[in-house]
Design an enzyme around this catalytic site. Structure first.
Site, mmCIF file in Angstrom:
data_model
loop_
_atom_site.group_PDB
_atom_site.id
_atom_site.type_symbol
_atom_site.label_atom_id
_atom_site.label_comp_id
_atom_site.label_asym_id
_atom_site.label_seq_id
_atom_site.Cartn_x
_atom_site.Cartn_y
_atom_site.Cartn_z
ATOM 1 N N TYR A 165 46.969 -9.311 11.588
ATOM 2 C CA TYR A 165 47.148 -10.659 11.037
ATOM 3 C C TYR A 165 47.735 -11.592 12.105
ATOM 4 O O TYR A 165 47.496 -12.798 12.107
ATOM 5 C CB TYR A 165 48.030 -10.607 9.779
ATOM 6 C CG TYR A 165 47.811 -11.758 8.840
ATOM 7 C CD1 TYR A 165 46.561 -11.984 8.265
ATOM 8 C CD2 TYR A 165 48.834 -12.639 8.531
ATOM 9 C CE1 TYR A 165 46.351 -13.055 7.411
ATOM 10 C CE2 TYR A 165 48.635 -13.707 7.672
ATOM 11 C CZ TYR A 165 47.387 -13.914 7.122
ATOM 12 O OH TYR A 165 47.184 -14.975 6.278
ATOM 13 N N LYS A 172 51.416 -18.817 8.998
ATOM 14 C CA LYS A 172 51.789 -18.804 7.566
ATOM 15 C C LYS A 172 53.306 -18.934 7.409
ATOM 16 O O LYS A 172 53.778 -19.524 6.428
ATOM 17 C CB LYS A 172 51.295 -17.525 6.888
ATOM 18 C CG LYS A 172 49.776 -17.425 6.746
ATOM 19 C CD LYS A 172 49.203 -18.494 5.847
ATOM 20 C CE LYS A 172 47.766 -18.221 5.478
ATOM 21 N NZ LYS A 172 47.115 -19.389 4.866
HETATM 22 P P1 NAP Z 1 37.604 -19.047 2.593
HETATM 23 O O1 NAP Z 1 36.762 -19.017 1.399
HETATM 24 O O2 NAP Z 1 36.986 -18.694 3.901
HETATM 25 O O3 NAP Z 1 38.332 -20.467 2.693
HETATM 26 C C1 NAP Z 1 38.930 -20.950 3.886
HETATM 27 C C2 NAP Z 1 38.583 -22.402 3.967
HETATM 28 O O4 NAP Z 1 39.231 -23.043 5.079
HETATM 29 C C3 NAP Z 1 37.087 -22.618 4.173
HETATM 30 O O5 NAP Z 1 36.603 -23.542 3.228
HETATM 31 C C4 NAP Z 1 37.056 -23.188 5.583
HETATM 32 O O6 NAP Z 1 35.931 -24.002 5.852
HETATM 33 C C5 NAP Z 1 38.319 -23.977 5.583
HETATM 34 N N1 NAP Z 1 38.621 -24.482 6.929
HETATM 35 C C6 NAP Z 1 38.825 -23.794 8.073
HETATM 36 N N2 NAP Z 1 38.995 -24.637 9.104
HETATM 37 C C7 NAP Z 1 38.917 -25.902 8.590
HETATM 38 C C8 NAP Z 1 39.017 -27.213 9.135
HETATM 39 N N3 NAP Z 1 39.234 -27.434 10.444
HETATM 40 N N4 NAP Z 1 38.887 -28.287 8.308
HETATM 41 C C9 NAP Z 1 38.643 -28.109 6.991
HETATM 42 N N5 NAP Z 1 38.527 -26.885 6.413
HETATM 43 C C10 NAP Z 1 38.669 -25.801 7.211
HETATM 44 O O7 NAP Z 1 38.839 -18.009 2.450
HETATM 45 P P2 NAP Z 1 40.029 -17.875 1.397
HETATM 46 O O8 NAP Z 1 40.463 -16.463 1.500
HETATM 47 O O9 NAP Z 1 39.643 -18.433 0.086
HETATM 48 O O10 NAP Z 1 41.181 -18.750 2.071
HETATM 49 C C11 NAP Z 1 41.850 -19.800 1.396
HETATM 50 C C12 NAP Z 1 43.341 -19.735 1.732
HETATM 51 O O11 NAP Z 1 43.911 -18.593 1.114
HETATM 52 C C13 NAP Z 1 43.645 -19.620 3.223
HETATM 53 O O12 NAP Z 1 44.793 -20.387 3.537
HETATM 54 C C14 NAP Z 1 43.960 -18.139 3.365
HETATM 55 O O13 NAP Z 1 44.778 -17.857 4.478
HETATM 56 C C15 NAP Z 1 44.701 -17.920 2.066
HETATM 57 N N6 NAP Z 1 44.849 -16.513 1.656
HETATM 58 C C16 NAP Z 1 43.766 -15.703 1.574
HETATM 59 C C17 NAP Z 1 43.930 -14.378 1.183
HETATM 60 C C18 NAP Z 1 42.753 -13.441 1.086
HETATM 61 O O14 NAP Z 1 42.955 -12.237 1.028
HETATM 62 N N7 NAP Z 1 41.538 -13.916 1.053
HETATM 63 C C19 NAP Z 1 45.216 -13.888 0.878
HETATM 64 C C20 NAP Z 1 46.302 -14.748 0.965
HETATM 65 C C21 NAP Z 1 46.110 -16.065 1.357
HETATM 66 P P3 NAP Z 1 34.805 -23.401 6.882
HETATM 67 O O15 NAP Z 1 34.136 -22.296 6.152
HETATM 68 O O16 NAP Z 1 33.967 -24.590 7.174
HETATM 69 O O17 NAP Z 1 35.550 -22.929 8.108
#
Ligand code: NAP
Length: 272
Positions: A165, A172
């Site tokens: 990570y 984070k």
């Molecule tokens: P996700 O579907 O890949 O969503 C991440 C989003 O961030 C995507 O829409 C991505 O767009 C966007 N993004 C990245 N760079 C960007 C930029 N410069 N401008 C605007 N948007 C941007 O994954 P997710 O897991 O749902 O993630 C959402 C949040 O939850 C994140 O903060 C992640 O760290 C957090 N989280 C996830 C998990 C897990 O296990 N999945 C656990 C805890 C926390 P693009 O596709 O265009 O890059």
């Protein structure tokens, strides 16, 4: 991934907000958006670039509300200015913000943190994953005329070391600290700011982390509930924090991970 949404209701009726971070139907932002829409919220979605718009528009148009979309790469001041100007023009104000955005280079999400983290990689992870919440919050609060609520998504790697990570854990940690400072500044204005620390969920962002599959397996085996973190739980927590149910809750990092964060040692057979 479960498609379950709680029964429809009116917990978010009359509330309008921006959802940042829907990439596809597995995105956490999408799970939250569906739940909010089922409770009567009006939604605006931000997307990064035309390709994303093509992917996200059909999803957004399937919702029971009449959502609108704005383009916003969070690294562009011009994009962010235009996105919030569009929201002000359309709604005149807003009530909530969901920030579910993170990014770090794939090469930085594996191996040795100390050796693999570059100056540029560190800066980029911090800017997109932590500063963007501060920036969005700074633009959103003046539009929250009747108080409001902001929620971001974080992960346990902010508090403890999680293999691979790496720089994202550092970003984070900055995001969680930013949440507390924002909550302090905005509290007197009736605006609450919180983070949801979600357990591993299969999404695009998750797929970018080396060993993501092992992370999910460990999450399942070590968690108190012996199960994966469920999207309904994350969306339910967001609904609590964004609706009036969450009154008086601010500056908090709420863990939604089947109890994984509180376990120090995995189960073992009692040999006494
Ligand atoms: P996700 O579907 O890949 O969503 C991440 C989003 O961030 C995507 O829409 C991505 O767009 C966007 N993004 C990245 N760079 C960007 C930029 N410069 N401008 C605007 N948007 C941007 O994954 P997710 O897991 O749902 O993630 C959402 C949040 O939850 C994140 O903060 C992640 O760290 C957090 N989280 C996830 C998990 C897990 O296990 N999945 C656990 C805890 C926390 P693009 O596709 O265009 O890059």
């Amino acid at each position: 991934m479960s498609e379950e949404v709680f029964p429809a209701g009116e917990l978010m009726k009359g509330k309008r907000g921006l959802i940042m971070g829907v990439a596809n139907r597995n995105s956490i932002a999408w799970g939250i958006a569906r739940q909010l829409a089922a409770q009567g919220a009006e939604l605006c979605f931000s997307y990064q670039g035309e390709e994303l718009e093509r992917r996200v528009r059909p999803l957004v148009e399937s919702l029971p509300c009449e959502p609108f979309m704005v383009s916003a790469d969070v690294t562009s001041d011009a994009d962010m200015d235009a996105a919030f100007a569009a929201i002000e023009k359309k709604w005149g104000g807003m009530d909530f913000l969901v920030h579910a955005i993170a990014f770090a280079g794939k090469e930085e999400l594996q191996g040795s943190f100390v050796d693999k983290t570059t100056r540029e990689g560190f800066r980029r992870a911090m800017e997109i994953s932590a500063f963007s919440f501060v920036d969005a919050g700074r633009r959103a609060w003046p539009l929250m005329n009747n108080g409001g609520s902001m929620v971001t998504l974080t992960y346990l790697g902010a508090e403890r070391v999680v293999p691979s990570y790496n720089v994202m854990g550092v970003a984070k940690a900055a995001l969680e600290a930013s949440t507390r400072y924002m909550a302090r500044d905005l509290g007197p204005k009736g605006i609450r700011v919180n983070a949801i620390s979600a357990g591993p969920v299969r999404t695009l962002a998750m797929a970018g982390i080396s060993g993501g599959r092992a992370l999910m397996k460990t999450g399942r085996e070590w968690s108190m509930m012996k199960e994966d973190t469920r999207m309904e739980g994350i969306a339910g927590a967001a609904l609590y924090l964004l609706s009036d149910l969450g009154h008086s809750c601010t500056g908090e990092t709420l863990h939604v991970d089947a109890g994984f964060h509180a376990v120090a040692v995995p189960d073992f057979a009692d040999e006494e």
